[in-house]
Design a protein around this motif. Structure first.
Motif: not given
Length: 120
Positions: A59-61, A70-71, A85-87, A93-94
Motif C-alpha cells: 500500500t502506497l500512502i 501517472l504512477l 493514474i492516481i485517482p 493506492l494498493v
C-alpha cells in the motif's frame, strides 16, 4: 513435562507465525526530482514540491496530493511492470501482489518525474 514443553513450543510458533507483519510501520519513500525531457537543460525549480509518499507492504500512502499523476513501477531492467493514474483525492493506492523484488517508483506530473526505490 514433555506435554507442557510441546504446548509452549506450539503457542510460541503460532504467535510468531500470526504476528509476522502485524503493526508494521510505513516506510517513507525518498523521492528525487527530474525532468521527463533530458534535453531540457534547466535547474529543477523549487516551487514544485516533491510528493511525500510512504509504503506499507503493498500500500502506497500519499501525504501530499498526487491527483491525476501517472504512477509507474519500473523493474531493474527499465521495464514498466505496472502503470496507473492516481485517482483524484486518493490517499492510498494498493499495488498488485504479483510484484515482488526491487523497483523504482515513478510519479510523473507534467514534465516532472519524481522517483525513488522501493522493495516489495
Amino acid at each position: 513435562m514433555k506435554r507442557n514443553s510441546f504446548i509452549l513450543l506450539a503457542v510460541v510458533a503460532m504467535l510468531s507465525f500470526f504476528n509476522a507483519r502485524v503493526n508494521a510501520d510505513p516506510v517513507e519513500v525518498q523521492l528525487e526530482v527530474g525532468y521527463i525531457d533530458p534535453t531540457y537543460d534547466q535547474e529543477v525549480p523549487h516551487r514544485n514540491p516533491v510528493p511525500e509518499v510512504s509504503i506499507d507492504g503493498y500500500t502506497l500512502i500519499f501525504s501530499t496530493p498526487c491527483d491525476g499523476c501517472l504512477l509507474r513501477i519500473v523493474n531493474e531492467d527499465g521495464g514498466v511492470e505496472y502503470s496507473t493514474i492516481i485517482p483524484t483525492g486518493a490517499t492510498t493506492l494498493v499495488l498488485p501482489s504479483y510484484l515482488s523484488g526491487d523497483y523504482e517508483l515513478q510519479i510523473i506530473s507534467g514534465s516532472y518525474i519524481f522517483y525513488g526505490d522501493i522493495t516489495l
